[in-house]
Scaffold this active site. Structure first.
Site, PDB file in Angstrom:
ATOM      1  N   THR A  95       0.289  31.743 -53.186  1.00 41.31           N
ATOM      2  CA  THR A  95      -0.685  32.719 -53.680  1.00 41.31           C
ATOM      3  C   THR A  95      -2.012  32.094 -54.108  1.00 41.31           C
ATOM      4  OG1 THR A  95       0.259  32.619 -55.902  1.00 41.31           O
ATOM      5  CG2 THR A  95       1.055  34.370 -54.448  1.00 41.31           C
ATOM      6  N   LYS A 139      -7.284  36.331 -56.447  1.00 40.65           N
ATOM      7  CA  LYS A 139      -6.212  36.083 -57.417  1.00 40.65           C
ATOM      8  C   LYS A 139      -6.880  36.040 -58.792  1.00 40.65           C
ATOM      9  CE  LYS A 139      -2.333  33.091 -58.539  1.00 40.65           C
ATOM     10  NZ  LYS A 139      -1.428  32.004 -58.172  1.00 40.65           N
ATOM     11  N   THR A 177       5.446  29.635 -52.991  1.00 37.53           N
ATOM     12  CA  THR A 177       6.567  29.964 -53.871  1.00 37.53           C
ATOM     13  C   THR A 177       7.548  30.916 -53.205  1.00 37.53           C
ATOM     14  OG1 THR A 177       5.187  29.634 -55.799  1.00 37.53           O
ATOM     15  CG2 THR A 177       7.108  30.994 -56.130  1.00 37.53           C
TER      16      THR A 177
HETATM   17  N1  GLU Z   1       0.550  26.521 -55.806  1.00 37.79           N
HETATM   18  C1  GLU Z   1       1.467  27.050 -54.874  1.00 37.79           C
HETATM   19  C2  GLU Z   1       0.783  27.764 -53.718  1.00 37.79           C
HETATM   20  O1  GLU Z   1      -0.205  28.419 -53.854  1.00 37.79           O
HETATM   21  C3  GLU Z   1       2.497  27.938 -55.489  1.00 37.79           C
HETATM   22  C4  GLU Z   1       1.946  29.220 -56.035  1.00 37.79           C
HETATM   23  C5  GLU Z   1       2.467  30.406 -55.288  1.00 37.79           C
HETATM   24  O2  GLU Z   1       2.913  30.380 -54.166  1.00 37.79           O
HETATM   25  O3  GLU Z   1       2.396  31.448 -55.904  1.00 37.79           O
HETATM   26  O4  GLU Z   1       1.279  27.635 -52.628  1.00 37.79           O
END
Ligand code: GLU
Length: 439
Positions: free
Chosen positions: A167, A246, A91
């Protein structure tokens, strides 16, 4: 309408509001959107067709602009610490596609730097893309790729590396890098965000700038995660690579230490940092990283125990190289035949025993917090007798999984069994501190 340039302080008037901030370069694919960096550090995208007027204002001396000036005054341009930012996607490297409303399109490394100009005041930044992916698609081969790229940057003599990362699996990657980068002698900080970098509510600025600030102003060496400490944008935590998770699907403070405390707090508002852990490895730019990579062909699984389990669930892993059983609490699994409804449980135990003959099977607790203690109840004693390893570990299931895969990649089977419960990268604590629960 005046024609302000990126970097100018402007006032943007729309029908509903007036917004003041620094004009940023609009990304290539979003030329119909004006991006403004607000004094809070957030970036806001405003559709050009909503804008009535943009006026140029004199540059303000905001709190953190002043702090940045102090920092740069101490360190002249050529003396700024060198930080390499390696982007892997997620993200933090994404933006809202204004046509569809979905978060899909990606920024280039240059665009990310343009959006956070404070970074250039803290350090001499080199930024490049090593992958452009969501973190749910990461595989062992990506851990190797990241580790090799970090080693390359370290060999160039940089003061630290920031890895931007999705994340969702960032805590798996932080653990993987902690194991793969043996004797890491510079800070390697993973950073993500829960809201894409172009949104007013993005947490990317605080996380990224805090990580750079931490690298530029501390003597820490090792792998860590830098994310928000709480829901406001005032501070970030530097979290231990192998003892972090997380813990929330969407909150900006989703990453919490598990069975541990944070390494340091970066006070973003006042540009200050405080170590929360007295003992940490110190930076040594002469040190040389030894790469101990993952065998990307290995098959390792995680199986969560649950009520009403069938032996076929365990047997499904027969062709694997290793398995983590995410058992109940102190290390239990449904293996006791106690009445007419539990005949399957005898088969569960036989299936586990059969797996243990073929591969290391390590226990981890789905309670998340606390330590395995597999000598308390007969159930876990029977599991140990069947060959399940891991007793007394306080690793998260994710770290147990990564560690098992890494051990299998680098050591003989007997050594793997012995090393699973030996602390190698801070992943197992000696004592459970009372302040390491829900912090
Ligand atoms: N699901 C995606 C990832 O982990 C987007 C979530 C994010 O980056 O916070 O890359």
């Amino acid at each position: 309408m005046t024609n302000p340039k990126p970097g100018d302080f402007v006032e943007v008037a729309t029908a509903e509001e007036t917004i003041r901030g620094t004009l940023l370069q609009s990304p290539e694919l979003e030329k119909d959107v004006v991006i403004i960096k607000l004094p809070s550090g957030y970036n806001l995208g405003i559709s050009k067709n909503k804008i009535k007027k943009i006026s140029l204002l004199p540059q303000p001396q905001s709190l953190h602009e002043k702090a940045a000036v102090v920092t740069t005054a101490k360190k002249t341009a050529s003396k700024l610490p060198k930080i390499s930012i390696l982007h892997t996607g997620g993200t933090i490297a994404s933006k809202v596609d204004y046509r569809t409303g979905g978060v899909i399109a990606r920024f280039t490394p240059e665009e990310i730097l343009e959006m956070f100009p404070e970074l250039k005041e803290l350090a001499d930044i080199d930024s490049r893309l090593i992958r452009n992916m969501w973190s749910e698609d990461m595989r062992f081969a990506h851990y190797n790729l990241m580790a090799k790229e970090v080693a390359k940057e370290a060999a160039k003599g940089v003061d630290g590396v920031i890895i931007t990362h999705g994340t969702d699996t960032m805590h798996y990657s932080s653990a993987a890098l902690a194991f793969a980068l043996e004797r890491v002698s510079i800070p390697v900080i993973l950073v993500g965000s829960q809201r894409s970098s172009d949104r007013g509510s993005t947490d990317a600025a605080v996380n990224l700038i805090s990580a750079a600030y931490f690298i530029a102003n501390s003597d820490f060496a090792g792998v860590a995660i830098c994310m928000h400490e709480n829901m406001s944008d005032t501070s970030s935590l530097i979290l231990p690579a192998t003892k972090v998770r997380k813990m929330h699907t969407s909150r900006r403070d989703a990453f919490r230490p598990v069975n541990s405390t944070a390494i340091a707090r970066v006070d973003f508002e006042n540009k200050n940092l405080a170590f929360l852990t007295p003992a940490y490895t110190k930076k040594d730019k002469q040190g040389k990283i030894k790469l101990k990579l993952f065998n990307d062909k290995l098959k390792v699984g995680i199986l969560k125990t649950h009520p009403n389990m069938y032996a076929s669930e365990f047997a499904a892993y027969a062709g694997f190289d290793g398995l983590v059983i995410e058992g109940f609490a102190l290390g239990q699994a449904p293996i006791n035949q106690v009445d007419e409804f539990t005949a399957e449980h005898k088969k569960n135990l036989s299936a586990i025993e059969a797996l243990c003959k073929k591969m290391p099977v390590a226990m981890a607790s789905q309670s998340i917090y606390g330590r395995l203690q597999m000598n308390v109840y007969s159930t876990a004693r029977d599991l140990q007798a069947a060959g399940v390893i891991g007793n007394l570990s306080d690793m998260t299931p994710e770290t147990t999984f990564v560690k098992l895969a890494w051990l299998l990649s680098n050591y003989k089977k007997d050594e793997v069994k012995e090393l699973v419960t030996r602390n190698l990268r801070g992943e197992i604590t000696e004592r459970t501190e009372p302040n390491s629960f829900l912090v």
